[in-house]
Design a protein around this motif. Structure first.
Motif, short mmCIF file in Angstrom:
data_model
loop_
_atom_site.label_atom_id
_atom_site.label_comp_id
_atom_site.label_asym_id
_atom_site.label_seq_id
_atom_site.Cartn_x
_atom_site.Cartn_y
_atom_site.Cartn_z
N GLU A 115 0.86 -1.19 0.00
CA GLU A 115 0.00 0.00 0.00
C GLU A 115 0.89 1.24 0.00
O GLU A 115 0.88 2.04 0.95
N SER A 116 1.65 1.43 -1.07
CA SER A 116 2.66 2.49 -1.10
C SER A 116 2.58 3.29 -2.39
O SER A 116 2.14 2.80 -3.44
N TYR A 169 13.49 1.95 -0.39
CA TYR A 169 13.77 2.68 0.84
C TYR A 169 12.57 3.55 1.21
O TYR A 169 11.85 4.06 0.34
N ALA A 170 12.39 3.74 2.51
CA ALA A 170 11.43 4.72 2.97
C ALA A 170 11.91 6.11 2.55
O ALA A 170 13.12 6.35 2.43
N GLY A 211 1.23 18.49 -3.78
CA GLY A 211 -0.16 18.12 -3.55
C GLY A 211 -0.36 16.80 -2.85
O GLY A 211 -1.33 16.62 -2.12
N LEU A 212 0.57 15.83 -3.07
CA LEU A 212 0.36 14.51 -2.51
C LEU A 212 1.61 13.91 -1.87
O LEU A 212 1.58 13.49 -0.71
N SER A 267 2.22 9.58 4.10
CA SER A 267 3.15 8.83 4.95
C SER A 267 3.48 7.47 4.33
O SER A 267 4.15 6.65 4.97
N ARG A 268 3.02 7.23 3.12
CA ARG A 268 3.20 5.92 2.49
C ARG A 268 4.13 5.98 1.27
O ARG A 268 3.99 5.20 0.34
N VAL A 269 5.08 6.91 1.29
CA VAL A 269 5.96 7.10 0.13
C VAL A 269 7.27 6.35 0.33
O VAL A 269 7.91 6.43 1.38
N VAL A 270 7.67 5.60 -0.70
CA VAL A 270 8.96 4.91 -0.72
C VAL A 270 9.67 5.27 -2.02
O VAL A 270 9.06 5.83 -2.93
#
Length: 299
Positions: A96-97, A128-129, A205-206, A211-214
């Motif tokens: 879910e990323s 990576y996060a 914008g996103l 908090s779900r970005v890798v």
């Protein structure tokens, strides 16, 4: 460049959709005569990348995986590029990323935004996060980023499942999400509905809100042709480090980009590290490394 972009993506995706403006459509027809017209989406008016990508997403089903790539990038080492994108696609399909592609910097550069890399989040040490997104830095900061090894150039390439994108958009940018839903319900009113949207990038914008970005780190040659400095990097130089196109007479000129699209020969003497672009619409003169700032003076 758009032809090359489509050729690359044909090896990765089942279907390609172009998001453009109505004014540019004749160019698409000219350069891509076999491209299906039903796969071209017109942005009613320019609203930057967040609204454009959200508008394009309306053509996808929730289970689809979207791969977003700009058409103005020079990419070499295609095999490494495809390997990186396939890694991003695999991760997006099972997590879910929101996945972004970060490019390993080859030098400290002030013309790109940066991604600060966090901890590894997959077993193969390939994803990576994202700790933080950073705006285009000054040169001293860019040097610090480059030396640290933790910062990547923000390529503007993204991969995610449509369902994840919708979920993150509705949570982090609900105004945009609701407008796109309105357009799906009332497509005949797209002009007046779309006009309500702010001009905002997908990063602002996103990506910076989620908090779900890798990120998947790319090690292929990449150049975003968004400035005259990028053009200089790509062109062949003479023995004095000059990239020249058009008629010039030069004396003691070094490390310059000289482009002349007028009918007159230009004489240049005694400069080092400058950009000069002359056309029928005007003339630009600036130091190399500062071409990103010309937007502030051109109206």
């Amino acid at each position: 460049m758009i032809e090359e972009t489509i050729e690359r993506m044909e090896e990765l995706t089942d279907e390609t959709i172009i998001i453009t403006t109505r004014e540019q459509y004749p160019l698409m027809q000219y350069y891509l005569p076999l491209f299906p017209s039903e796969n071209v989406i017109f942005e009613p008016m320019r609203r930057n990348t967040a609204p454009a990508i959200a508008l394009g997403s309306s053509r996808f089903s929730p289970e689809d995986t979207m791969v977003i790539v700009p058409a103005d990038h020079v990419i070499r080492d295609k095999e490494n590029f495809l390997k990186t994108l396939r890694t991003a696609i695999r991760f997006a399909e099972s997590h879910e990323s929101l996945v972004t592609i970060g490019i390993t910097p080859t030098h400290p550069y002030t013309g790109y935004g940066y991604i600060e890399r966090g901890n590894v989040v997959d077993e193969n040490d390939e994803v990576y996060a994202v700790k933080k997104f950073h705006e285009k830095p000054d040169y001293e900061t860019a040097q610090q980023y480059f030396r640290s090894g933790r910062f990547l150039w923000n390529s503007g390439m993204f991969v995610w499942r449509k369902s994840v994108f919708d979920s993150e958009l509705s949570e982090n940018f609900p105004d945009l999400f609701s407008v796109i839903c309105e357009i799906k319900d009332r497509p005949e009113e797209i002009e007046e509905i779309y006009e309500r949207l702010p001009k905002i990038s997908i990063d602002y914008g996103l990506m910076e809100r989620s908090s779900r970005v890798v990120t998947v780190q790319g090690n292929f040659y990449w150049n975003d042709i968004g400035s005259w400095d990028a053009v200089y990097d790509l062109l062949i130089k003479d023995k004095n480090g000059n990239a020249i196109e058009g008629e010039f007479s030069t004396r003691e000129v070094k490390n310059c980009l000289l482009i002349n699209h007028t009918q007159k020969k230009l004489a240049i003497s005694g400069i080092d590290g400058y950009i000069l672009v002359a056309s029928s619409e005007g003339t630009l003169l600036c130091k190399r490394g500062e071409s990103q700032e010309i937007k502030e003076i051109i109206v």
